[in-house]
Design an enzyme around this catalytic site. Structure first.
Site, PDB file in Angstrom:
ATOM      1  N   PRO A  93       0.809  -1.186   0.000  1.00 20.69           N
ATOM      2  CA  PRO A  93       0.000   0.000   0.000  1.00 20.69           C
ATOM      3  C   PRO A  93       0.844   1.238   0.000  1.00 20.69           C
ATOM      4  O   PRO A  93       1.704   1.425   0.860  1.00 20.69           O
ATOM      5  CB  PRO A  93      -0.762  -0.111   1.304  1.00 20.69           C
ATOM      6  CG  PRO A  93       0.057  -1.043   2.150  1.00 20.69           C
ATOM      7  CD  PRO A  93       1.191  -1.515   1.357  1.00 20.69           C
ATOM      8  N   GLU A  94       0.572   2.064  -0.940  1.00 18.06           N
ATOM      9  CA  GLU A  94       1.199   3.385  -0.986  1.00 18.06           C
ATOM     10  C   GLU A  94       0.080   4.397  -0.762  1.00 18.06           C
ATOM     11  O   GLU A  94      -1.030   4.019  -0.439  1.00 18.06           O
ATOM     12  CB  GLU A  94       1.912   3.578  -2.334  1.00 18.06           C
ATOM     13  CG  GLU A  94       2.857   2.422  -2.646  1.00 18.06           C
ATOM     14  CD  GLU A  94       3.589   2.555  -3.976  1.00 18.06           C
ATOM     15  OE1 GLU A  94       3.782   3.694  -4.427  1.00 18.06           O
ATOM     16  OE2 GLU A  94       3.947   1.521  -4.543  1.00 18.06           O
TER      17      GLU A  94
END
Length: 278
Positions: free
Chosen positions: A2-3
């Site tokens: 996850p960014e």
DNA sequence: CAATCAACCTGGGTGC
DNA sequence: TGCACCCAGGTTGATT
């Protein structure tokens, strides 16, 4: 996984189903996720607490509780956070579940066990602003601000974009995609970027991250949104994990480099290296 | 300040 | 099938 776009999507998905709920129970499937805190101690301190807000800072999820404490969640590589009905099967990799007062559960699942859920005082949440660089989608993140940040840096631009204390929220996917969109070679020295290149990089950051959010994130395997659904941005990627495939803009084969162990994908024709650098 | 590497973990994919 | 690798959305701390 996850960014910034993935975490932003999850936070927005969870907000309406979490804010206002009261925690009634805690299930710990793998104690490593809550680090130093004993499961019984976590339970004691959480039961009866109401969720008053949820926010994102960089890749961190901040779940504010009544009384001033917060749950600080970092998904690292494979973490997932979602709300499910208590009756639904937990899933093999569930690590933490918070039982809520309406028959649902906030569930944290994490195949690789790198993710963390920590109960912290407000002061520790405030520390995020010390540890992290600016938000690339924030109002005050102007081209001039970016120019100021880059000017003093002698390192390569790619690893700098991954440095959370430089800029918060970028990870490997969006760093590569941003440099492609800006037409900047990942091996360029940050301080050597021209004014025009800095403006292109700034515009690319906004455009690429904004499109990532609009597409509800990038799913290769683990990432799911707050409803358990995959994102759609993997279909828009120009370079990331496309080594050897033709560039979608010019047709040249995408190449791969390595910066400190991180794969780096770029188009050798659309992202020319600096004339004098090697 | 900059760069690399090992840890922390599990699973998927590939080549022999 | 097995085995030996290499790969993976991240971060931290030690080392040089």
């Amino acid at each position: 996984m996850p960014e910034l776009p993935e975490v932003e999507t999850i936070v927005n998905d969870l907000r309406p189903r979490l804010v206002g709920r009261t925690i009634q129970g805690v299930e710990v499937g793998w104690p490593g996720t809550i680090a130093a805190l004993e499961p019984a101690e976590l339970t004691r301190r959480l039961v009866g607490k109401r969720v008053v807000d949820i926010a994102r800072r960089g890749k961190n999820i901040i779940i504010w509780l009544f009384g001033g404490e917060a749950l600080l969640v970092h998904l690292r590589m494979s973490g997932r956070l979602g709300v499910a009905e208590s009756a639904e099967e937990p899933g093999r990799f569930q690590r933490i579940a918070l039982c809520l007062d309406n028959g649902t559960q906030l569930r944290f699942a994490d195949l690789r066990k790198f993710g963390r859920v920590r109960l912290v005082p407000a002061a520790e949440v405030a520390q995020l602003d010390v540890r992290l660089g600016p938000e690339p989608l924030g109002q005050d993140f102007t081209p001039e601000a970016l120019r100021g940040l880059l000017g003093a840096r002698r390192g390569h631009v790619k690893p700098l974009l991954l440095d959370q204390s430089f800029l918060a929220g970028l990870g490997n996917i969006y760093a590569d995609e941003t440099l492609f969109a800006a037409g900047i070679h990942p091996h360029r020295i940050a301080a050597s970027l021209t004014g025009e290149e800095v403006c292109r990089l700034h515009a690319a950051l906004r455009a690429v991250l904004g499109q990532g959010v609009a597409d509800r994130g990038t799913t290769f395997s683990d990432y799911r949104d707050g409803y358990g659904q995959p994102g759609a941005h993997q279909n828009q990627l120009m370079v990331y994990r496309r080594t050897g495939q033709p560039c979608r803009r010019c047709g040249a084969p995408i190449e791969r480099l390595r910066f400190g162990g991180r794969g780096t994908h770029f188009c050798p024709r659309c992202q020319l290296p600096a004339p004098e650098s090697s």
